[in-house]
Design an enzyme around this catalytic site. Structure first.
Site, PDB file in Angstrom:
ATOM      1  N   GLU A 176       0.806  -1.357  -0.006  1.00 56.16           N
ATOM      2  CA  GLU A 176       0.045  -0.153  -0.113  1.00 56.16           C
ATOM      3  C   GLU A 176       0.919   1.294   0.014  1.00 56.16           C
ATOM      4  O   GLU A 176       0.908   1.758   0.891  1.00 56.16           O
ATOM      5  CB  GLU A 176      -1.035  -0.107   1.338  1.00 56.16           C
ATOM      6  CG  GLU A 176      -2.019  -1.137   1.151  1.00 56.16           C
ATOM      7  CD  GLU A 176      -2.846  -1.173   2.450  1.00 56.16           C
ATOM      8  OE1 GLU A 176      -2.900  -0.298   3.363  1.00 56.16           O
ATOM      9  OE2 GLU A 176      -3.702  -2.033   2.480  1.00 56.16           O
ATOM     10  N   GLU A 374      -4.958  -8.755   0.659  1.00 59.39           N
ATOM     11  CA  GLU A 374      -5.606  -8.296   1.816  1.00 59.39           C
ATOM     12  C   GLU A 374      -7.002  -8.123   1.900  1.00 59.39           C
ATOM     13  O   GLU A 374      -7.599  -7.423   0.774  1.00 59.39           O
ATOM     14  CB  GLU A 374      -5.453  -7.072   2.551  1.00 59.39           C
ATOM     15  CG  GLU A 374      -3.768  -7.228   3.331  1.00 59.39           C
ATOM     16  CD  GLU A 374      -3.496  -5.922   4.008  1.00 59.39           C
ATOM     17  OE1 GLU A 374      -4.256  -4.979   4.292  1.00 59.39           O
ATOM     18  OE2 GLU A 374      -2.334  -5.649   4.207  1.00 59.39           O
TER      19      GLU A 374
HETATM   20  O1  IFM Z   1      -4.213  -3.142   9.119  1.00 56.45           O
HETATM   21  C1  IFM Z   1      -4.015  -2.743   7.750  1.00 56.45           C
HETATM   22  C2  IFM Z   1      -2.851  -3.139   7.145  1.00 56.45           C
HETATM   23  O2  IFM Z   1      -1.760  -2.787   7.710  1.00 56.45           O
HETATM   24  C3  IFM Z   1      -2.718  -2.397   5.718  1.00 56.45           C
HETATM   25  N1  IFM Z   1      -4.057  -2.611   5.086  1.00 56.45           N
HETATM   26  C4  IFM Z   1      -5.184  -2.289   5.662  1.00 56.45           C
HETATM   27  C5  IFM Z   1      -5.413  -3.036   7.062  1.00 56.45           C
HETATM   28  C6  IFM Z   1      -6.563  -2.325   7.822  1.00 56.45           C
HETATM   29  O3  IFM Z   1      -6.643  -1.170   8.038  1.00 56.45           O
END
Ligand code: IFM
Length: 467
Positions: A176, A374
Site C-alpha cells: 500500500e 488483504e
Molecule cells: O491493518 C491494515 C494493514 O496494515 C494494511 N491494510 C489495511 C489494514 C486495515 O486497516
C-alpha cells in the site's frame, strides 16, 4: 449481507487444473513487538506513536501480539487453518537498523526461523519487504521524499533475498504505497506524520522507484515471483456530469489508482495525473531511466480491498468532509467522501461488488495475475464467552468477498489467491488496538490466542478448496 450459514459454492478447479489459493496475513510492526530486541533500530512508527494524539488509544507496537517470541504458536494457528499461504512482512529496522550500512544478523535469524517454521508446516512463506516501518535514520535524512531512500530500500531487499531467497518464492516489495506516501506525507495521519501537500507526490515516485530497484535485486538472487501490493479502489462518484465532479473523480482515481498502475503498465504518468501532481513532470524527480525501470517490474499485482470510494465536490472546507483520508489527495479539487450503510466497526462501507470490479478491471488493465493480498473486516467482537468469539458479522463479510473473488475468477480474470486480513487482532495503526480485524482474538493481558468463529469458517473453505 447474506447469511453466513449459506454454503459457499467454490469452483474448486479451473479447466487448467489450477485452484484459488487461500492465505492469511500480518505485518511486522502490527504483531511482532520486541522493538528493542536483538539490535532492532527505531522505526518511524516508534517515533510517531510516541507523539501525543497520534494514535487513538495512545498505544504502540511495543508489545503488540508478541509474535517475535510467539511465532511458532502463530505458525501453528496458520497451519490449523489449512490455508496455503502465510503473508508476513519483514521489519527493515531489524535487518538494517540504521537503514543503510551494517546488517543485523539476529534480525535476519528471526525471519529465517519463521520461514523454516512455515515450511515445516507445509505453508508457503510470502514476504513483504516494506509494510511501513521505515528506519528512523532514513526519515531523518528526508524519508521517502528523497531518492536515497529508494536506493537504500534496494540494498536492504538484496540482503533479505540473499538470506531467504532459497526458501521464499513469492515476494511483495511494498504494501500500500498510497498509505506510505499520501497518508504519511500529505494527510499526516500515518507515520511520519508530515503534512507536506504536493511534496507527497515525490514520495509516490520514490516508492515506485524503490519497488522497481528492489524487485530487480530480489530476482538477481534466484527464481522469484515479485509483485507489489496496492490498495486500489473502485471510484464510484457520488456526483457526475459537472466539470467540478469530473475533476474530483479523475483526481481521486489518479492518486489512488493510476499513479501506481500507469508507470507499471505504460511506463508513464498520464496527463490527468500530471494535472493534479505536476511534481511528477519534474525531470529532477523523475530521472531518465526511472520510468523504464518501473515499466514491467511486477510479475503480479496484489490488491488490498476493503471498501469503495465515493467522492463528491465539497460543500464545506477543502478536502475535509470529516474523513481522515481527505487530506491524502493533494492537488485534487476540494471534495467530500460519502460513506453508505452498512459499515464495519471502522466506518468503512461494505460492498463486495467493489472487489469483483477491481479484480476484473485490474487484470484487464495490466494483463498480469491479480491476487487479493488483504481483505477483511474490523468488527466489534472483542468478547470471549466460554472460550468462543462468535463473529458471524465477520464471516458474512468474508463470505461475500470470497464469493466476489470467485466470481471474478469465473468470469476469466486471472485471480490466483485470496488472503484474509488478518490472522491476529493487532495494532491497527492510528486506531491502536481499538479496531480488531483478526481471525484470532488476543487477550492483551497474557497474549492468549483464541480462534474466533471466522477462523473455523475459513478453515472450512480451505478444506473445500483442497478437496
Ligand atoms: O491493518 C491494515 C494493514 O496494515 C494494511 N491494510 C489495511 C489494514 C486495515 O486497516
Amino acid at each position: 449481507m447474506s447469511t453466513p450459514q449459506t454454503p459457499l459454492s467454490l469452483p474448486v478447479r479451473l479447466a487448467d487444473g489450477s485452484r484459488l489459493e487461500l492465505g492469511t496475513a500480518t505485518a511486522s510492526y502490527q504483531v511482532e513487538g520486541a522493538i528493542a530486541e536483538d539490535g532492532r533500530g527505531p522505526s518511524i512508527w516508534d517515533t510517531f506513536t510516541a507523539r501525543p494524539g497520534a494514535v487513538r488509544d495512545g498505544s504502540s507496537g511495543e508489545v503488540a501480539c508478541d509474535s517475535y517470541h510467539r511465532y511458532l504458536e502463530d505458525a501453528d494457528l496458520v497451519a490449523g487453518l489449512g490455508v496455503d499461504w502465510y503473508r508476513f512482512s519483514i521489519a527493515w529496522p531489524r535487518v538494517v537498523p540504521a537503514g543503510t550500512g551494517a546488517v543485523e544478523q539476529r534480525g535476519l535469524d528471526y525471519y529465517d526461523r519463521l520461514v523454516d517454521a512455515l515450511l515445516e508446516r507445509g505453508l508457503k512463506p510470502t514476504a513483504t519487504l516494506y509494510h511501513w516501518d521505515l528506519p528512523q535514520p532514513l526519515e531523518d535524512a528526508g524519508g521517502w521524499l528523497v531518492r536515497e531512500t529508494a536506493e537504500a530500500f534496494a540494498d536492504y531487499a538484496e540482503v533479505v533475498a540473499g538470506r531467504l531467497g532459497d526458501r521464499v518464492g513469492t515476494w511483495a516489495t511494498l504494501n500500500e504505497p498510497w498509505c506510505a506516501g499520501y497518508l504519511g506525507y500529505a494527510a499526516g495521519v500515518h507515520a511520519p506524520g508530515r503534512s507536506e501537500g504536493g511534496a507527497a507526490h515525490r514520495a509516490a515516485h520514490h516508492l515506485m522507484l524503490g519497488h522497481a530497484l528492489a524487485a530487480e535485486r530480489v530476482r538477481a538472487n534466484g527464481p522469484a515471483d515479485v509483485g507489489i501490493v496496492l490498495n486500489l479502489a473502485p471510484i464510484w462518484p457520488e456526483t457526475t456530469g459537472t466539470p467540478e465532479a469530473d475533476a474530483v473523480t479523475d483526481g481521486v482515481d489518479a492518486l489512488r489508482n493510476r499513479v501506481w498502475l500507469d508507470p507499471l503498465v505504460d511506463g508513464a504518468y498520464d496527463e490527468g495525473l500530471l494535472a493534479v501532481a505536476p511534481e511528477l513532470g519534474d525531470p529532477e524527480l523523475v530521472r531518465e531511466g526511472d520510468l523504464a525501470a518501473i515499466l514491467g517490474s511486477a510479475d503480479w499485482i496484489g490488491i488490498n480491498y476493503y471498501t469503495p470510494v465515493r467522492p463528491t465536490p465539497a460543500t464545506g472546507a477543502a478536502n475535509e468532509g470529516g474523513h481522515p483520508e481527505g487530506g491524502a489527495y493533494p492537488g485534487v479539487p476540494p471534495f467530500d467522501l460519502v460513506v453508505r450503510e452498512p459499515v464495519t466497526d471502522i466506518g468503512w462501507e461494505i460492498d463486495a461488488s467493489g472487489l469483483e470490479e477491481l479484480l476484473v478491471t485490474t487484470a484487464e488493465r495490466t494483463g498480469l495475475p491479480v491476487l487479493v493480498m488483504e481483505n477483511g473486516a474490523a468488527m466489534a467482537d472483542t468478547a470471549v464467552t466460554d472460550g468462543r468469539v462468535d463473529d458471524q458479522d465477520r464471516i458474512g463479510y468474508l463470505r461475500d468477498h470470497l464469493a466476489a473473488t470467485v466470481a471474478a475468477r469465473a468470469s476469466g480474470a486471472d485471480v490466483r489467491a485470496y488472503v484474509v486480513w488478518t490472522l491476529l487482532d493487532n495494532f491497527e495503526w492510528a486506531e491502536g488496538y481499538t479496531k480488531t480485524f483478526g481471525l484470532v482474538h488476543i487477550d492483551s493481558r497474557d497474549q492468549t490466542r483464541t480462534p474466533k468463529a471466522s477462523y473455523h469458517w475459513v478453515a472450512e473453505q480451505a478444506a473445500a478448496l483442497r478437496a
